[in-house]
Design a protein around this motif. Structure first.
Motif, PDB file in Angstrom:
ATOM      1  N   ALA A 468     -20.854   5.062  46.439  1.00 57.76           N
ATOM      2  CA  ALA A 468     -19.612   5.614  45.717  1.00 57.76           C
ATOM      3  C   ALA A 468     -18.310   5.208  46.218  1.00 57.76           C
ATOM      4  O   ALA A 468     -17.638   4.955  45.107  1.00 57.76           O
ATOM      5  N   ARG A 469     -18.405   5.292  47.287  1.00 58.24           N
ATOM      6  CA  ARG A 469     -17.110   4.789  48.153  1.00 58.24           C
ATOM      7  C   ARG A 469     -16.674   3.444  48.100  1.00 58.24           C
ATOM      8  O   ARG A 469     -15.521   3.054  47.910  1.00 58.24           O
ATOM      9  N   TRP A 470     -17.808   2.702  48.687  1.00 54.67           N
ATOM     10  CA  TRP A 470     -17.542   1.393  48.959  1.00 54.67           C
ATOM     11  C   TRP A 470     -17.843   0.538  47.922  1.00 54.67           C
ATOM     12  O   TRP A 470     -17.218  -0.749  47.743  1.00 54.67           O
ATOM     13  N   LEU A 471     -19.020   0.727  47.059  1.00 56.30           N
ATOM     14  CA  LEU A 471     -19.361  -0.584  46.107  1.00 56.30           C
ATOM     15  C   LEU A 471     -18.919  -0.286  44.639  1.00 56.30           C
ATOM     16  O   LEU A 471     -18.956   1.002  43.974  1.00 56.30           O
ATOM     17  N   PRO A 472     -18.303  -0.954  44.035  1.00 56.59           N
ATOM     18  CA  PRO A 472     -17.686  -0.899  42.774  1.00 56.59           C
ATOM     19  C   PRO A 472     -18.704  -0.589  41.805  1.00 56.59           C
ATOM     20  O   PRO A 472     -20.072  -0.869  41.829  1.00 56.59           O
ATOM     21  N   THR A 473     -18.575   0.121  40.615  1.00 54.69           N
ATOM     22  CA  THR A 473     -19.476   0.359  39.712  1.00 54.69           C
ATOM     23  C   THR A 473     -19.634  -0.832  38.679  1.00 54.69           C
ATOM     24  O   THR A 473     -18.732  -1.672  38.714  1.00 54.69           O
ATOM     25  N   VAL A 474     -20.967  -0.868  38.121  1.00 54.61           N
ATOM     26  CA  VAL A 474     -20.976  -2.025  37.297  1.00 54.61           C
ATOM     27  C   VAL A 474     -20.503  -1.832  35.749  1.00 54.61           C
ATOM     28  O   VAL A 474     -20.697  -0.970  35.265  1.00 54.61           O
ATOM     29  N   ARG A 475     -19.767  -2.977  35.407  1.00 57.17           N
ATOM     30  CA  ARG A 475     -19.046  -2.831  34.072  1.00 57.17           C
ATOM     31  C   ARG A 475     -19.143  -4.419  33.447  1.00 57.17           C
ATOM     32  O   ARG A 475     -19.026  -5.340  34.246  1.00 57.17           O
ATOM     33  N   ILE A 476     -19.253  -4.445  32.163  1.00 53.88           N
ATOM     34  CA  ILE A 476     -19.324  -5.834  31.484  1.00 53.88           C
ATOM     35  C   ILE A 476     -18.049  -6.355  31.659  1.00 53.88           C
ATOM     36  O   ILE A 476     -17.091  -5.924  31.161  1.00 53.88           O
ATOM     37  N   LEU A 477     -17.865  -7.607  31.889  1.00 54.60           N
ATOM     38  CA  LEU A 477     -16.798  -8.433  31.939  1.00 54.60           C
ATOM     39  C   LEU A 477     -16.472  -9.653  31.097  1.00 54.60           C
ATOM     40  O   LEU A 477     -15.272  -9.931  30.865  1.00 54.60           O
TER      41      LEU A 477
END
Length: 496
Positions: A468-477
């Motif tokens: 949660a601290r280092w990896l970005p969450t997934v979102r549609i770009l």
């Protein structure tokens, strides 16, 4: 600068002549004219250099005005300014060729080196160096051969490609997307998606040309280039690169055919070859012989053709096989497939007692016949599983190499990997695959951290906090394909 005659160059068979008008082909693909791609001056910035005049407007205009013109004087456009721009556009961290010269070393006396290179180039003393052969893993587990050019070869190739693009961007058809200015893989994906959803496509031919880049016939390539290029110095320069050979494990070998993948000039030469061998022929075929809709999308040697009628598809495949054989190419029988695919495929197959429609892969995405919540046809695209497995293998190998680094350094590197993956694959309907990829990265990170010590206390709860601290969450770009496609062809986001 040019003439309209054909007498002083290699004779090109009549069936290869570029008589088709680009606008007509692009209209069939529901794409606006390629005019924006060809007549605008080179845009200042990283690619062209601040304040550097392209000097190619007259070439573009002549190429656009006369599709049969042969250009007799082109090399003078490769001046010191263009060489300087080409040098600055190179990746400073790219692998070195057989000369071992790095980008930084060459730049220590850049002006002196460029002046010397320019002088050798124009008096005929420039000598192409062999490519250094290296291999990278493919998604299917095989190895892809790459040719790493020497630094000066990279500079000259990049400069000459810009000059030749001024001509060929006027010729290339609308359904050709690979390695062209202002066109990307997502442009090709959008065009294919719009073609399948808006046209009467019921069958898809997934075309795979066997070992394309290593199979180009040099004699045919020279004849095809001669249709537009009559500058003997430019043709000799290309011949030098084609015949320079490769060095592998210290041993030099001659290359009688093909062009090394990885070289700046290779992608243009490959596009020119397929422009005459495939594009013009395919456009003419669908205009004269097809009984229904035909949608074509090509990115380099990756090509997908959609058909309304199965008879058209089968005849096209058979005639394409013969067409390629004339130019020393062949279809890969194992990978070239004709499948039932489109808005009516699922219903038609169910009526005949068959299973769901097959899927096909194009540019890293698996294309699936799906339905909306209202039951209407929808083209769904998810990350190709082979690409995912190959990428996860790379991540695991690199994580093992970095396992003793501090966790923040590992986290920052993994975040860059995940962002890069999402920048390409974060298209609508692909959230599930993206989240699964992120979860697999976390699992591999956990495994590596646990192996750092026999008394590791790394738990899933702690791992979740680290992720949660280092990896970005997934979102549609990316937007929906039709939205971006329509915006571009309507001029809201002009394609160069």
């Amino acid at each position: 600068m040019h003439d309209g005659g054909q007498s002083d160059g290699p004779v090109v068979p009549e069936k290869l002549l570029n008589n088709a008008q680009g606008g007509a082909a692009e209209a069939v693909e529901e794409r606006g004219s390629a005019k924006e791609n060809t007549v605008s001056a080179t845009r200042p910035g990283h690619c062209a250099g601040q304040g550097v005049s392209s000097g190619l407007d007259r070439v573009r205009q002549a190429a656009q005005k006369d599709r049969q013109a042969r250009f007799t004087a082109l090399l003078h456009h490769v001046d010191v300014d263009r060489l300087r721009v080409a040098y600055r556009a190179l990746n400073p961290r790219a692998a070195t060729g057989v000369d071992g010269v790095t980008w930084k070393e060459y730049g220590r006396d850049l002006e002196g080196n460029l002046q010397d290179l320019h002088a050798r180039l124009h008096r005929g003393a420039y000598r192409a160096k062999p490519s250094r052969r290296t291999f990278i893993p493919k998604a299917d587990g095989r190895q892809r051969a790459l040719g790493v050019a020497a630094l000066e070869d990279k500079i000259v190739q990049r400069a000459l490609v810009e000059v030749l693009n001024a001509i060929y961007e006027c010729d290339f058809l609308g359904f050709s997307y690979g390695f062209r200015p202002g066109r990307s893989q997502h442009d090709a994906l959008d065009a294919l998606a719009v073609g399948i959803t808006r046209r009467r496509v019921n069958w898809v031919l997934d075309v795979d040309i066997r070992d394309y880049f290593s199979s180009l016939d040099h004699s045919w390539l020279e004849r095809l280039l001669g249709h537009r290029i009559a500058d003997k110095r430019v043709l000799r320069l290309i011949q030098k690169w084609l015949r320079a050979g490769v060095i592998e494990d210290g041993n030099w070998s001659q290359t009688g055919q093909g062009t090394p993948q990885g070289a700046s000039v290779s992608t243009l030469l490959a596009n020119v070859y397929l422009h005459y061998v495939f594009d013009l022929w395919a456009h003419q075929w669908r205009s004269r012989h097809a009984h229904g809709d035909v949608v074509i999308t090509r990115f380099a040697d990756d090509c997908v053709v959609g058909f309304e009628h199965r008879d058209d598809a089968e005849r096209f495949q058979a005639e394409l096989r013969r067409r390629l054989a004339e130019f020393s190419l062949e279809l890969n029988a194992e990978k070239t497939r004709l499948i039932e695919f489109g808005r009516f495929a699922a219903q038609d197959r169910q009526t005949r007692g068959l299973g769901k429609p097959e899927t096909f892969s194009f540019l890293g995405f698996t294309h699936i016949c799906a339905k909306t919540k209202k039951g209407r046809f929808k083209l769904k695209r998810i990350t190709d599983s082979k690409r995912v497995r190959a990428k996860l293998r790379e991540v695991k190998t690199e994580l093992i190499r970095r396992r003793h680094l501090p966790i923040p350094e590992q986290g920052r590197w993994l975040a860059s990997v995940l962002r890069g993956h999402c920048n390409y694959y974060a298209v609508p309907d692909n959230s599930e695959a993206l989240n699964a990829f992120r979860q697999q990265i976390i699992r591999r990170w956990l495994g590596v951290l646990r192996r750092r010590s026999q008394r590791s206390r790394m738990t899933w709860e702690r791992m979740t906090r680290l992720a949660a601290r280092w990896l970005p969450t997934v979102r549609i770009l990316h937007p929906w394909p039709d939205a971006r496609f329509d915006a571009k062809i309507q001029g809201k986001s002009p394609v160069r």
